[in-house]
Write a protein that holds these residues in place. Structure first.
Motif, mmCIF file in Angstrom:
data_model
loop_
_atom_site.group_PDB
_atom_site.id
_atom_site.type_symbol
_atom_site.label_atom_id
_atom_site.label_comp_id
_atom_site.label_asym_id
_atom_site.label_seq_id
_atom_site.Cartn_x
_atom_site.Cartn_y
_atom_site.Cartn_z
ATOM 1 N N ASN A 25 0.849 -1.192 0.000
ATOM 2 C CA ASN A 25 0.000 0.000 0.000
ATOM 3 C C ASN A 25 0.883 1.239 0.000
ATOM 4 N N ASP A 26 0.656 2.147 -0.950
ATOM 5 C CA ASP A 26 1.466 3.370 -1.033
ATOM 6 C C ASP A 26 1.104 4.378 0.054
ATOM 7 N N HIS A 27 0.011 4.170 0.719
ATOM 8 C CA HIS A 27 -0.425 5.089 1.775
ATOM 9 C C HIS A 27 -0.951 4.250 2.927
ATOM 10 N N SER A 28 -0.096 4.001 3.912
ATOM 11 C CA SER A 28 -0.466 3.124 5.019
ATOM 12 C C SER A 28 -0.073 3.769 6.338
ATOM 13 N N ASP A 29 -0.840 3.454 7.379
ATOM 14 C CA ASP A 29 -0.501 3.916 8.718
ATOM 15 C C ASP A 29 0.626 3.081 9.324
ATOM 16 N N LYS A 30 0.862 1.915 8.731
ATOM 17 C CA LYS A 30 1.940 1.059 9.214
ATOM 18 C C LYS A 30 3.296 1.634 8.791
ATOM 19 N N PRO A 31 4.342 1.354 9.533
ATOM 20 C CA PRO A 31 5.677 1.739 9.064
ATOM 21 C C PRO A 31 6.023 0.952 7.808
ATOM 22 N N LYS A 32 6.735 1.567 6.887
ATOM 23 C CA LYS A 32 7.052 0.879 5.626
ATOM 24 C C LYS A 32 8.360 0.121 5.749
ATOM 25 N N PHE A 33 8.491 -0.922 4.947
ATOM 26 C CA PHE A 33 9.751 -1.655 4.829
ATOM 27 C C PHE A 33 9.860 -2.163 3.396
ATOM 28 N N TYR A 34 10.926 -1.721 2.703
ATOM 29 C CA TYR A 34 11.135 -2.033 1.296
ATOM 30 C C TYR A 34 12.259 -3.069 1.194
ATOM 31 N N VAL A 35 11.889 -4.287 0.788
ATOM 32 C CA VAL A 35 12.855 -5.382 0.593
ATOM 33 C C VAL A 35 13.063 -5.570 -0.902
ATOM 34 N N LEU A 36 14.301 -5.567 -1.344
ATOM 35 C CA LEU A 36 14.561 -5.710 -2.774
ATOM 36 C C LEU A 36 15.762 -6.616 -3.002
ATOM 37 N N SER A 37 15.549 -7.639 -3.812
ATOM 38 C CA SER A 37 16.640 -8.492 -4.285
ATOM 39 C C SER A 37 16.919 -8.119 -5.732
ATOM 40 N N MET A 38 18.187 -8.120 -6.107
ATOM 41 C CA MET A 38 18.557 -7.730 -7.469
ATOM 42 C C MET A 38 17.785 -8.554 -8.483
#
Length: 826
Positions: A25-38
């Motif tokens: 969700n691009d707009h959330s009350d939760k803290p965000k966490f972005y996980v990315l593998s190449m």
């Protein structure tokens, strides 16, 4: 009976997909966490290296979801480039067709293994909706003076028929095909990455990167403080500028070394016959590997150019030599040689009988040229150095540099090993450079309204000696956007590292057709919280992405200074001690393994076999062991499901519990604590899984379930019930099934992170190992509240201890609390 992984895995993959639990969700009350593998190259099916990499990312994703984060784990394809083009040529097809076919195969395999990916944000760099914005970025680079074209010697791979960046040459060979790389002079497009060299040396915005990667980038950028000194050529107007970190030795310069690639040498060679000794020498050196040329153990070769320069500080003539050991990539591409005070120059001067001159003397033991067996490189006192005679060499550097600045003979400066990024590639399957050449207007950027410049489909591929795009006249020949006159498109395509230098930002707004991404969405998701990929990308992709991100920041597109806050460089998958690959004949097909053992087994093996940053050595027995582990868990629940369901959550801490069940209760709480610490703090998934395995052994040690009282059954059920919650990041399918079997309606990630109870982490009894003179002679179970004297007495009372101490003098007894009793004999 084997657990029915085929049925279970399909079931839960469908549930996850239907409920869109991985859609961020691009707009959330939760803290965000972005996980990315190449993202992968779609030049075939997934291999075990992919499975290892993405299993790490997925474990982090699921754990963060359990913690209550709004998690983004996207996926895409690095779809342009030589691997995809060569795959199409090999299969007598077109890269547009084979790439999309491979993407379809890979996507199905990603789903087959159950990776939690947000497919709504999928990108593929070969699709126009993506590469349009790569062209837009090129234009922005051009408009800001960061993209330019020049003629230069480049790394050329005959096998791939294209240019390689310096970072793509490994030990003189192409990083793609292992073919020998040679030097070739071409007109090339460059990005001015050197403008960001100082910023790229600053890692303060990087929260958690391996020190090794930071050192590799620092060394590649290669910052040096020194002085530029200007030498005029004898009887000519040309000036050769050299960079030196030793201006204190300038009075001892007796020759100058230039590489064959130096612009002056190129000009001189045009006056030479091709069969001349000078021309032949330069041609030979040009085709040698640059890394080997500059290596310490390489034989130093040279040829006198027949020309001289004038030493600016004393007016003496200096021979100009063309050598194999100087490279254009460092400093100014010219070296002032001081044989008496540099060992390499000393050996070269001896070999070719070049004059030498001492300018730094030992302060206590002066020496002569005849006495020199090697260069004098220590500090000393300046001699034969004009007004600076008598100064200490170290202190003289600043004085000499300032004197040269005052007399316009040179200037103090900083230089970098880093060179601008050559992005031109002479292949078809890449992003077209949006430039049109017009006889009237020169270089003209393609207008935004005409982007993207689409690749033509009807191109002639195969092993050619020219750019394949030149075969499509109707594409090459076009109208000038400025004057409407005849123009020709740029036929070079961009290095695929351009595509991967900003993809992480596109995921934040993958379907935006008005701009690469919106500032709001990029600022919400960036920087990437956890990036995962191989150490081999340390001085290529990772540095290019940092450069691009800083450029995007300067354009006002992002707020952050760095693209990746935390970096994990995972190890390779090896078999029989070598990197697993089809060409070596040691590859293992993930499809076969998943079909035989299930996706969860593969994931558990990959995460258990080694710490994530270390190589994973493939083992058939290890895979079977992981399968047995999951089957043991399955049988435990199958055989005892009613006991677990009926007693789960009923333990209040009260009630009589015997010592065996107390130990099981301790194991439950200890395992929760251990797994959480290993994942949260160190990302040591292997030890977390090992802790679950050990806990499972404790559970299986409880045999006589029929005679357990209510409190003990509750302890047992809790010990079983915690397993799915701890197992979920590593084996999510079986974990979800077991969680549902125990009567839970919500999905596992919604259950939250289990919490351990500190009061049950205190054992009523402690086990001590008892040693006599360093050798283990017994174990002692004693109350955790026992005094030191009570512990000593109990240890000495053990039957086996008495056997070894009878009629012998005991010097002392040492107690290490809660661990060891050591008995020292006289």
């Amino acid at each position: 009976m084997e657990y029915p992984f085929h049925k279970i895995e399909k079931k839960w993959q469908k549930i996850w997909k239907d409920r869109e639990i991985f859609k961020a969700n691009d707009h959330s009350d939760k803290p965000k966490f972005y996980v990315l593998s190449m993202f992968p190259y779609p030049s075939g099916a997934l291999h075990m290296g992919h499975v290892s990499n993405y299993s790490i990312g997925d474990a982090i994703t699921r754990f963060k979801m359990m913690q209550g984060y709004n998690v983004l784990q996207p996926m895409g394809y690095d779809a342009f480039g030589m691997p995809a083009e060569n795959f199409a040529i090999l299969h007598n097809s077109h890269p547009k067709i084979t790439t999309e076919e491979n993407i379809d195969i890979m996507r199905k395999q990603f789903d087959m293994i159950g990776f939690g990916l947000d497919w709504s944000r999928e990108v593929s760099t070969c699709r126009p909706d993506y590469y349009k914005w790569g062209q837009w970025f090129f234009k922005k680079m051009y408009e800001n003076g960061l993209a330019y074209k020049k003629s230069s010697f480049v790394n050329w791979c005959d096998e791939c028929q294209t240019v390689l960046a310096n970072e793509q040459v490994e030990d003189g060979k192409c990083w793609r095909c292992d073919g020998v790389v040679r030097q070739k002079e071409l007109e090339q497009w460059f990005f001015r990455i050197t403008n960001y060299a100082e910023e790229l040396l600053d890692f303060s915005g990087v929260l958690d990167w391996p020190e090794k990667v930071k050192i590799m980038q620092t060394n590649w950028i290669g910052k040096s403080y020194g002085t530029n000194i200007h030498f005029k050529l004898e009887n000519e107007e040309d000036i050769i500028t050299v960079f030196t970190t030793r201006p204190d030795t300038i009075f001892g310069c007796t020759f100058m070394a230039l590489p064959p690639e130096h612009p002056l040498v190129t000009r001189w060679l045009k006056q030479e016959k091709e069969d001349s000794e000078l021309y032949q020498f330069c041609e030979r050196i040009l085709n040698e590997d640059k890394i080997k040329r500059s290596a310490e153990d390489t034989t130093k070769e040279g040829i006198f150019s027949g020309r001289y320069a004038i030493n600016p500080v004393n007016g003496e003539k200096v021979q100009i030599w063309i050598t194999n050991y100087v490279l254009m990539e460092y400093g100014t591409g010219a070296v002032m040689a001081v044989p008496t005070h540099d060992q390499r120059d000393f050996e070269f001067a001896l070999k070719y009988d070049i004059p030498m001159k001492i300018v730094i003397q030992h302060p206590e033991k002066p020496f002569t040229l005849e006495e020199m067996k090697e260069a004098y490189i220590a500090e000393g006192i300046l001699v034969n150095s004009g007004k600076f005679n008598g100064m200490e060499s170290g202190a003289s550097q600043k004085a000499i540099s300032e004197w040269m600045e005052e007399n316009q003979l040179g200037e103090q400066t900083v230089t970098y090993r880093l060179r601008d990024w050559g992005i031109s590639r002479q292949r078809y399957w890449g992003n077209p450079i949006p430039i049109i050449y017009c006889e009237n207007c020169g270089e003209v950027l393609v207008p935004d309204a005409d982007l993207p410049v689409l690749l033509p489909d009807d191109v002639k591929l195969g092993k050619t000696t020219k750019n394949p795009l030149l075969s499509v006249d109707e594409w090459v020949n076009t109208a000038c956007p400025k004057c409407g006159g005849p123009g020709r498109r740029e036929t070079d395509t961009m290095d695929t590292f351009v595509d991967s230098s900003w993809y992480f930002a596109r995921y934040s707004d993958a379907h935006n057709d008005k701009m690469p991404f919106s500032r709001d969405k990029a600022d919400y998701w960036l920087p990437v919280d956890q990036y995962i990929g191989g150490i081999e990308h340390a001085v290529m992709h990772l540095m290019y992405a940092r450069f691009f991100h800083k450029f995007m920041r300067d354009l006002g597109m992002v707020s952050s200074d760095e693209p990746f806050a935390r970096l994990l460089t995972q190890g390779m998958v090896t078999k029989d001690g070598a990197k697993m690959s089809k060409s070596k004949g040691n590859a293992v097909d993930p499809q076969y393994i998943v079909d035989r053992y299930g996706a969860d087994t593969v994931r558990v093996f990959m995460l258990f076999a080694s710490p994530p940053e270390k190589d994973v050595e493939w083992s058939d027995e290890g895979m079977k062991g992981s399968f047995r582990f999951l089957n043991r868990i399955w049988r435990l629940f199958e055989d005892n499901i009613e006991i677990i369901k009926n007693n789960l959550g009923t333990y209040s801490g009260n009630g009589s519990v015997d010592s065996t069940l107390k130990e099981l209760r301790f194991s439950t709480q200890f395992t929760i604590k251990k797994v959480l610490e290993d994942i949260k703090g160190r990302m040591q998934f292997n030890t977390a899984i090992a802790a679950i395995m050990e806990h499972l052994n404790h559970v299986y040690s409880i045999i006589d379930l029929e005679n357990l009282n209510k409190a003990e059954l509750a302890v047992y059920a809790e010990a079983c019930g915690i397993i799915p919650r701890l197992l979920y990041p590593f084996a999510p399918h079986i974990a979800e099934e077991l969680w549902q079997m125990t009567g839970n309606k919500q999905l596992l990630h919604e259950s939250g992170i289990p919490e351990y109870q500190k009061e049950f982490l205190v054992r009523d009894e402690v086990t001590y190992v008892v040693q006599i003179m360093g050798k283990i002679r017994g174990k002692l179970e004693i109350s955790a509240n026992a005094t030191e004297d009570e512990i000593k007495a109990a240890a000495l009372d053990l039957e086996n201890v008495q056997k070894y101490t009878e009629n012998k003098k005991i010097e002392k007894v040492i107690v290490i609390p809660k661990k060891l009793v050591s008995i020292v004999m006289g």
